[in-house]
Design a protein around this motif. Sequence first.
Motif, PDB file in Angstrom:
ATOM      1  N   VAL A  11       1.145  -0.931  -0.173  1.00 33.35           N
ATOM      2  CA  VAL A  11      -0.635   0.014  -0.049  1.00 33.35           C
ATOM      3  C   VAL A  11       0.471   1.272  -0.250  1.00 33.35           C
ATOM      4  N   TRP A  16      -1.263   5.242   2.825  1.00 26.78           N
ATOM      5  CA  TRP A  16      -1.397   4.795   4.810  1.00 26.78           C
ATOM      6  C   TRP A  16      -1.512   5.659   5.516  1.00 26.78           C
ATOM      7  N   MET A  19      -5.423   7.045   6.197  1.00 28.83           N
ATOM      8  CA  MET A  19      -6.061   6.901   6.910  1.00 28.83           C
ATOM      9  C   MET A  19      -5.673   6.893   7.803  1.00 28.83           C
ATOM     10  N   MET A  20      -4.756   6.669   8.229  1.00 28.69           N
ATOM     11  CA  MET A  20      -4.831   7.110   9.975  1.00 28.69           C
ATOM     12  C   MET A  20      -5.231   8.715   9.725  1.00 28.69           C
TER      13      MET A  20
ATOM     14  N   TRP B  16      -3.987  -0.466  13.911  1.00 29.06           N
ATOM     15  CA  TRP B  16      -3.090   0.101  13.016  1.00 29.06           C
ATOM     16  C   TRP B  16      -1.905  -0.526  12.777  1.00 29.06           C
ATOM     17  N   MET B  20      -0.211  -1.959   8.816  1.00 26.17           N
ATOM     18  CA  MET B  20       0.996  -1.961   8.319  1.00 26.17           C
ATOM     19  C   MET B  20       2.029  -2.902   8.474  1.00 26.17           C
ATOM     20  N   ASP B  23       2.528  -4.862   5.521  1.00 28.50           N
ATOM     21  CA  ASP B  23       2.402  -4.142   4.164  1.00 28.50           C
ATOM     22  C   ASP B  23       2.855  -5.080   3.362  1.00 28.50           C
ATOM     23  N   MET B 204     -11.342  -1.657  12.060  1.00 33.72           N
ATOM     24  CA  MET B 204     -11.522  -0.827  11.259  1.00 33.72           C
ATOM     25  C   MET B 204     -12.525  -1.430  10.043  1.00 33.72           C
ATOM     26  N   LYS B 233      -6.283  -8.195  -0.893  1.00 35.44           N
ATOM     27  CA  LYS B 233      -4.697  -7.938   0.109  1.00 35.44           C
ATOM     28  C   LYS B 233      -5.552  -8.054   1.400  1.00 35.44           C
ATOM     29  N   ARG B 235      -4.451 -10.298   3.670  1.00 29.85           N
ATOM     30  CA  ARG B 235      -3.468  -9.917   5.053  1.00 29.85           C
ATOM     31  C   ARG B 235      -4.484  -9.037   5.483  1.00 29.85           C
ATOM     32  N   PHE B 236      -3.896  -7.868   5.174  1.00 28.63           N
ATOM     33  CA  PHE B 236      -5.201  -6.617   6.449  1.00 28.63           C
ATOM     34  C   PHE B 236      -6.114  -6.860   6.621  1.00 28.63           C
TER      35      PHE B 236
END
Lengths: 331, 331, 331, 331
Positions: A11, A16, A19-20, B16, B20, B23, B204, B233, B235-236
């Motif tokens: 991403v 990122w 989004m944050m 979060w 991350m 990623d 989220m 994606k 994995r997120f």
Amino acid sequence: MQFTSDNAAAVHPAVWKAMMAADAPDAPYDNDALSRRLDGAFSALFGRECAVLWTATGTAANCLALASLVQPHGAAVCHREAHIEMDEAGAPGFFLHGAKLLLADGASAKVTPQTLAAVVDIIRDDVHQVQPHAISITQASEYGCVYRPDEVAAIAAFAKTRGLGLHMDGARFANAAAHLGCTPAEAAGDVDVLSFGFVKNGGMSAEAIVFFDVEAARAIRYRRKRAGHLQSKGRFMAAQILAMLENDLWLDNARAANAAAAEIAAAAPGRLLHPVEANEVFLTCTAAEREALRGAGFAFYDWGADAARLVTSWDARAEHVGPLAKAIASL
Amino acid sequence: MQFTSDNAAAVHPAVWKAMMAADAPDAPYDNDALSRRLDGAFSALFGRECAVLWTATGTAANCLALASLVQPHGAAVCHREAHIEMDEAGAPGFFLHGAKLLLADGASAKVTPQTLAAVVDIIRDDVHQVQPHAISITQASEYGCVYRPDEVAAIAAFAKTRGLGLHMDGARFANAAAHLGCTPAEAAGDVDVLSFGFVKNGGMSAEAIVFFDVEAARAIRYRRKRAGHLQSKGRFMAAQILAMLENDLWLDNARAANAAAAEIAAAAPGRLLHPVEANEVFLTCTAAEREALRGAGFAFYDWGADAARLVTSWDARAEHVGPLAKAIASL
Amino acid sequence: MQFTSDNAAAVHPAVWKAMMAADAPDAPYDNDALSRRLDGAFSALFGRECAVLWTATGTAANCLALASLVQPHGAAVCHREAHIEMDEAGAPGFFLHGAKLLLADGASAKVTPQTLAAVVDIIRDDVHQVQPHAISITQASEYGCVYRPDEVAAIAAFAKTRGLGLHMDGARFANAAAHLGCTPAEAAGDVDVLSFGFVKNGGMSAEAIVFFDVEAARAIRYRRKRAGHLQSKGRFMAAQILAMLENDLWLDNARAANAAAAEIAAAAPGRLLHPVEANEVFLTCTAAEREALRGAGFAFYDWGADAARLVTSWDARAEHVGPLAKAIASL
Amino acid sequence: MQFTSDNAAAVHPAVWKAMMAADAPDAPYDNDALSRRLDGAFSALFGRECAVLWTATGTAANCLALASLVQPHGAAVCHREAHIEMDEAGAPGFFLHGAKLLLADGASAKVTPQTLAAVVDIIRDDVHQVQPHAISITQASEYGCVYRPDEVAAIAAFAKTRGLGLHMDGARFANAAAHLGCTPAEAAGDVDVLSFGFVKNGGMSAEAIVFFDVEAARAIRYRRKRAGHLQSKGRFMAAQILAMLENDLWLDNARAANAAAAEIAAAAPGRLLHPVEANEVFLTCTAAEREALRGAGFAFYDWGADAARLVTSWDARAEHVGPLAKAIASL
């Protein structure tokens, strides 16, 4: 060194960040400030009024878009290798309540008015045969080839004469626009609705359905919720999309992916099965050659018995692409 | 000071962090390392074998779960104020291809074997009447009340005698488990499939469908993709869920939300329309009183003409909750 | 002596005669000469332009009619004891691709603008709640009661103000028209589409969907075929309907059934649960009393624990009706 | 002199007689004495246990049969010119809730294990591609050609190895059985369910779905009602079918139609596009030749630009067939 697909790439940092930055609680669903900015952002981008809905996948975007054009008793016409026909697990049949997909031909998965007419014009208008209600084209196509503006215009004109709606599956629309070097409006042409892809291009989990017929979006808002695609923390979806639009990040990312593909293509022009106009490269390649490439650490999908499909992502790394190009050249 | 809902609250920092950290590119869809850990993680959590699928919303989770239990020509039985009946835009009808929802009664949106029998046992088993195929209960209920393990057991036993499947809508399952102080397995009881909610509780955009009948998950994998809910994606999605499970963050967050609700409830026990057992507080409250609260900066939804609904989130702030409790006490 | 239902009564001789007269081969489906006469026949009957489709059952007629008014993501509003809700095996959910039925109240299964508003006006117009798209009323109602023209007009006016379509389930429309003694147009009022029943009234296997909005019929022709309801020897379907219309046989048959019901009702006015305005009589009747009647050779259905439902057919025989009336009077 | 189709031919006198004899009121739906005889009648005919449901059309029969084999997320495999693909207005998509039809090749619209494997075996078993759940073959095929018992056996064996159900569309099953001169069981082979056609063969409006897996019929009973195909005066449906079975009238009628087709075929064997094994004859025929035939009073459909399709019915008249054969021979 991954060249299997762009659909699971990393991403982009700007996404990122956005989004944050959106973390502070806001109104739910698509009532938040960021979601409310989408119509304006895309209207500015396309230079015409748009109504925009985010969804989590291209499959949902395509099918919700088509739902605005195709009645359950009708059909959508697409290329026989279109993603909606081949790789969406029958999603159109689900979202469109049993409507059919009528399959047309065309080189490099690009249909033309002629190939469309070959399908559409042989259908008797009686109740025994399913009537087409819309056409769906993929820009860039499933073989990474791009419809030029005049090609889209010809298809749009054909659609109009036949009373059909026109949808554009833009999972790689960014790559097409980057290739064409024209405006987004020119790359999309006179379609009714566009599935504008961002996930493959540096986003995480948000795609946009862009309705150029804004009235048509109304019913689709209900259908999005009904399909379980109206996320409650929608601001994070809008944040991704707005971040991709900002400073044309979407275009830069696509250019990067395209350039990497072009570099690979330049290494073996004689092997190309299709023109490389986006970020996909289809090469003739024997099993042994593919094994050699894999032995060198490159990952990619076979394409049938004697070809390979290589896909470059927005974050293509020079230290991967260069060696791949070299390795292919020296096969 | 927001007490409108927990569905648009902030995202927990651990979530979060986990996203991350995920990623780096990995296999797409649910073939990545994190998604592959889900079955084991939930199996450990519940002390029994589970098959787990992530989806982006509770609506999709509920409907895909029910799809494993209800045939198109059948029905699911739920409380008449169940979320799947009231607030999912007809999603069950969509995902279940026209199956019906049969509505049962019960105080505080909790059904009982008696209220279920009142619906189920009057249906003639002939082809003219839609036959029930499954029961869906919401834990914690739409009024923030919790089914005790013996209550779930009674419903599960009823379901078995009638040959019905049993689904648990656990949008606020965490809050229920936190209230009960028992194990997750005890809070879920003998259900076939659980929609385990995380979004309202600090996540989220990822909810989990937990199949205790692991074979039943097989067909639902196809249906998830078909419904456009198989994100590339993935994995997120898995990262969010695993982060919520780690160190029982899900339970801590729910406890915090519950405690805040309990504090508010304690301020005016005479006003409570329903026991406060999770993170929702329904108070009798005149229009004038509601105006006064809003004037003081508190945001919440009206509940009919003379009540208010207050919802606390995982990140309930003492400096908001205390004043609200005081304000209510002094109405 | 059968009073269970009018749905399996004998076929009128004129209908047999017409079917046999239609035996000579003609064009298939609805292209034959008889089918082509239907629009004109009903237009003459109603004094306004109609488009008419035959189907084999009232269920198909109702659902195909509603399909012209209700989108998959919407709902139809009907009485909670409407046939489409209670006894069609979920057919509306099937034909309408998951649309919901919203249930309204009303004495004797007749809705009113007030009871409709109680359902319709509480629905928030947002994507979370299923929006009503149409209203369906049954004329005569499921309890054999008839909407007067002014009652239909009030509902039609309500529908217009709310932007809703209006369907009339006329499985026993003939009985209603016979009761009212007015024209068919007056008995139907300002509805968009009427399922005009003939099977219960002396026909064999043909019902008519009468579209007063003739454009709306167009899409339904495709959907009829798609639902497997376009019989190839359609001339036999049209023959039945035209025979029923000829010389107002439909009205005579209904009058006969109504008269028989009235005779029964007159035997015990104090027992009537609902006014007898068509060919159904609902009587309070203890289990013992019902046993006595059955012992005397009368067949009928129980209606709950302490009532009976008696239905008279077009071929009600005086030598059955008289004794039944006597038997009831002497209970 | 009609050779357009057998789908709108006259009704056999024995069928009329049986329908009229069934006129006395009996239980409704399929609870009457005649409907209750169907299972036994077909079990005797096939020499194995059957569960039989009547429906009004072959389209409904095919789709309800397939519904017992194909889940919404799956597909049925059929010939690309199969009736269910070409001429049922998308009915499979409707009844099967969006399931796909996967198209296979084969001469004269007959598939083989090889042509089926070419479709089935290239499908990856992952969630992105629709998985086949069943195969549907048409006996006799859409080109009037018949599967020999060994051919059906090979397909059934293929289906078993791939875990697929097997349906037979027997709109012209009678003609196939007549051609083969074997038992019905041999003509059907090891299929799971057969749509046994009667309408084209002298019936009026009743086809039979014959389930050899009797358990599978159970759910389909609900779905038939749900699709509006459970007629209330079902005795007339059963009467037609029983009359067709009596004294093998079905076989005699089919033999007559086949013989007429054979006579026509014999007139111009060099023109035949497909072997004539049932009651359809496809002839090469220029536009001028077709005009000449029409000028002589013969009615038939063109088949593309240079062929004609002639269909003979159970009541083929010698004084029509002879002249047609002569006329063709002398073209």
